[in-house]
Design an enzyme around this catalytic site. Structure first.
Site, short mmCIF file in Angstrom:
data_model
loop_
_atom_site.label_atom_id
_atom_site.label_comp_id
_atom_site.label_asym_id
_atom_site.label_seq_id
_atom_site.Cartn_x
_atom_site.Cartn_y
_atom_site.Cartn_z
CG ASP A 120 -0.02 -0.02 2.55
OD1 ASP A 120 0.36 -1.14 2.94
OD2 ASP A 120 0.31 1.04 3.11
CG ASP A 156 1.80 5.04 5.84
OD1 ASP A 156 0.95 4.23 6.24
OD2 ASP A 156 2.33 5.89 6.57
N1 ADE Z 1 2.35 -2.83 6.91
C1 ADE Z 1 1.90 -2.77 5.64
N2 ADE Z 1 1.51 -1.52 5.33
C2 ADE Z 1 1.73 -0.76 6.43
C3 ADE Z 1 1.53 0.61 6.73
N3 ADE Z 1 1.05 1.46 5.83
N4 ADE Z 1 1.88 1.05 7.97
C4 ADE Z 1 2.40 0.18 8.88
N5 ADE Z 1 2.59 -1.12 8.65
C5 ADE Z 1 2.26 -1.59 7.43
#
Ligand code: ADE
Length: 248
Positions: A210, A212
């Site tokens: 993803d 963040d």
């Molecule tokens: N693991 C996978 N994506 C994450 C995210 N955006 N923040 C923290 N841990 C994660």
């Protein structure tokens, strides 16, 4: 003969990648790893696999017994640990499904035992060097496997580990970018630190699942998205693990 520990992260809690799998119920001075250790072989090499959050993914990151897991792998004779981890991307160029062979971490955790040492021997403090926390030779093998298989990958990357289980605020996400972090997760610290204290070479292959929440042109990350992206790309991670272990 090498003996390999695998720590399977989110999306790889109970993978079917070992030949002759057997469950081992292990206890350590630090308690038990959440789930049994799975013993078996890959390409004839002895492998012990632990699910970081338990096979049913019941343990939140703060309560993962990292010390029990690393201690158990040490006692079982592991000469190397390969970890997998789902990470959020803090960089435009690290896309969903890309693999990142981590080379640095920033520890932003707050509430975890970060060391095996609760007491030093008199006049013998154990301050473990951490300038290069990941094993260079294992990293090299991971990178070569990504290259050979043509997997989209990044041959280095700094991960910031947060306490979780919540995701970051946008202010935090932007701060981590300014600090130089490339990806974010909830597990590399203290796992990598404890492996270093135990003297076990450790490397981690991360999968970007993803962007963040710094990235404002898409909705903030959800757990379902992380799992979905990981599952869609899981064969890249298992492929790299199998390749590296076969070559050891
Ligand atoms: N693991 C996978 N994506 C994450 C995210 N955006 N923040 C923290 N841990 C994660």
């Amino acid at each position: 003969m090498p003996v390999i520990g695998i720590i399977g992260g989110s999306g790889l809690d109970n993978p079917d990648i070992l030949d002759n799998p057997k469950d081992l119920f292990v206890s350590t001075p630090y308690g038990s790893p959440t789930s049994p250790v799975k013993s078996g072989t890959i390409a004839g090499t002895q492998v012990f696999l632990v699910a970081r959050h338990g096979r049913d993914h019941i343990t939140p990151p703060t309560f993962v017994n990292f010390r029990a897991k690393i201690h158990a792998l040490k006692e079982l004779g592991c000469t190397a640990i390969l970890a997998t981890t789902a990470v959020g991307s803090l960089r435009q160029e690290i896309k969903r499904g890309d693999l990142v062979v981590l080379d640095q971490f920033i520890d932003f955790t707050r509430r975890r035992p970060v060391s095996f040492y609760e007491k030093f021997e008199p006049h013998s403090p154990a301050h473990t060097p951490m300038a290069e926390p990941f094993d260079a030779a294992l990293r090299d093998r991971l990178i070569k496997s990504c290259e050979k298989n043509n997997y989209p990958h990044h041959s280095a990357g700094t991960v910031v580990t947060i306490e979780g289980p919540r995701f970051s605020t946008r202010a935090e996400s932007n701060m981590f970018r300014m600090w130089g972090a490339d990806v974010i997760n909830m597990s590399t610290a203290p796992e990598c630190i404890l492996a270093a204290e135990a003297g076990i070479p450790y490397a981690a292959v991360a999968m970007s699942t993803d962007y963040d929440c710094w990235k404002t042109d898409e909705p903030p990350v959800t757990w379902d998205e992380i799992l979905h992206t990981f599952k869609q790309n899981v064969e890249k991670v298992t492929g790299v693990l199998q390749d590296v272990i076969a070559g050891l």
